[in-house]
Design a protein around this motif. Structure first.
Motif, PDB file in Angstrom:
ATOM      1  N   CYS A  93       3.829  -3.498   5.352  1.00 20.83           N
ATOM      2  CA  CYS A  93       3.850  -2.087   5.729  1.00 20.83           C
ATOM      3  C   CYS A  93       5.080  -1.376   5.177  1.00 20.83           C
ATOM      4  N   LEU A  94       4.979  -0.063   5.159  1.00 17.03           N
ATOM      5  CA  LEU A  94       6.087   0.817   4.827  1.00 17.03           C
ATOM      6  C   LEU A  94       6.217   1.794   5.984  1.00 17.03           C
ATOM      7  N   TYR A 105      11.836   1.400   6.363  1.00 18.21           N
ATOM      8  CA  TYR A 105      11.630   0.012   6.781  1.00 18.21           C
ATOM      9  C   TYR A 105      10.492  -0.537   5.935  1.00 18.21           C
ATOM     10  N   ARG A 106      10.649  -1.754   5.463  1.00 19.51           N
ATOM     11  CA  ARG A 106       9.599  -2.396   4.667  1.00 19.51           C
ATOM     12  C   ARG A 106       9.273  -3.739   5.301  1.00 19.51           C
ATOM     13  N   THR A 107       8.042  -4.085   5.321  1.00 22.10           N
ATOM     14  CA  THR A 107       7.502  -5.348   5.852  1.00 22.10           C
ATOM     15  C   THR A 107       7.404  -5.335   7.375  1.00 22.10           C
ATOM     16  N   SER A 124      -0.361   8.127   9.118  1.00 20.44           N
ATOM     17  CA  SER A 124      -0.601   6.693   8.973  1.00 20.44           C
ATOM     18  C   SER A 124      -1.688   6.474   7.927  1.00 20.44           C
ATOM     19  N   ILE A 125      -1.484   5.462   7.115  1.00 21.34           N
ATOM     20  CA  ILE A 125      -2.521   5.016   6.190  1.00 21.34           C
ATOM     21  C   ILE A 125      -2.923   3.622   6.635  1.00 21.34           C
ATOM     22  N   ILE A 126      -4.222   3.453   6.854  1.00 21.48           N
ATOM     23  CA  ILE A 126      -4.754   2.219   7.428  1.00 21.48           C
ATOM     24  C   ILE A 126      -5.365   1.361   6.320  1.00 21.48           C
ATOM     25  N   GLU A 149       0.959   2.182   5.996  1.00 19.18           N
ATOM     26  CA  GLU A 149       2.038   3.146   5.772  1.00 19.18           C
ATOM     27  C   GLU A 149       2.142   4.032   7.004  1.00 19.18           C
ATOM     28  N   TYR A 150       3.369   4.277   7.439  1.00 18.48           N
ATOM     29  CA  TYR A 150       3.648   5.004   8.677  1.00 18.48           C
ATOM     30  C   TYR A 150       4.818   5.930   8.416  1.00 18.48           C
TER      31      TYR A 150
END
Length: 137
Positions: free
Chosen positions: A34-35, A53-55, A112-114, A121-122
């Protein structure tokens, strides 16, 4: 359930888990890769809330930062709308900043991208100037 409805449900489940204090389920809803962008897309110190934040591991730090910084007094989700895998939500909140005891009140918006029924992605936006004022001793 179509793709839009499914994506909306993922975000609704995220808010529900957070409001119920079910942090394990909150974290489970983030994609492994995630991002997260909290207000500004830039590097940050570990305990700093705003930044990138990543992961999923860093998602754990994101949630910990929220919990460590605030006592949430009110968190209202006004709407959640989606198209395919893109979901927008908005609302308002009142947080007490633990370090100062001051209230941080803001409207908020979340994108948000699901992907794979997880939040890939948030991006969360709030009144960061109000946060600075509430954080000042």
């Amino acid at each position: 359930m179509n793709n839009s409805e499914n994506s909306i449900k993922v975000v609704q489940d995220y808010f529900k888990a957070f409001q119920n204090g079910d942090i394990d389920n909150v974290l489970n809803l983030f994609h492994d890769n995630c991002l997260i962008v909290s207000v500004k897309d830039q590097e940050r110190e570990k305990e700093q809330l705003h930044g990138t934040y990543r992961t999923k591991e860093e998602a754990t730090q994101f949630i910990a930062n929220i919990i460590n910084l605030f006592n949430t007094k009110e968190f209202v989700v006004e709407r959640v709308v989606g198209n395919e895998n893109v979901v927008f939500a908005n609302g308002k909140f009142t947080h007490e900043v633990k370090a100062t005891g001051k209230l941080f009140v803001s409207d908020w918006t979340q994108l948000s991208i699901i992907e794979d029924n997880k939040i890939k992605e948030y991006r969360f936006y709030e009144d960061s100037a109000a946060f600075v004022i509430a954080s000042e001793a």
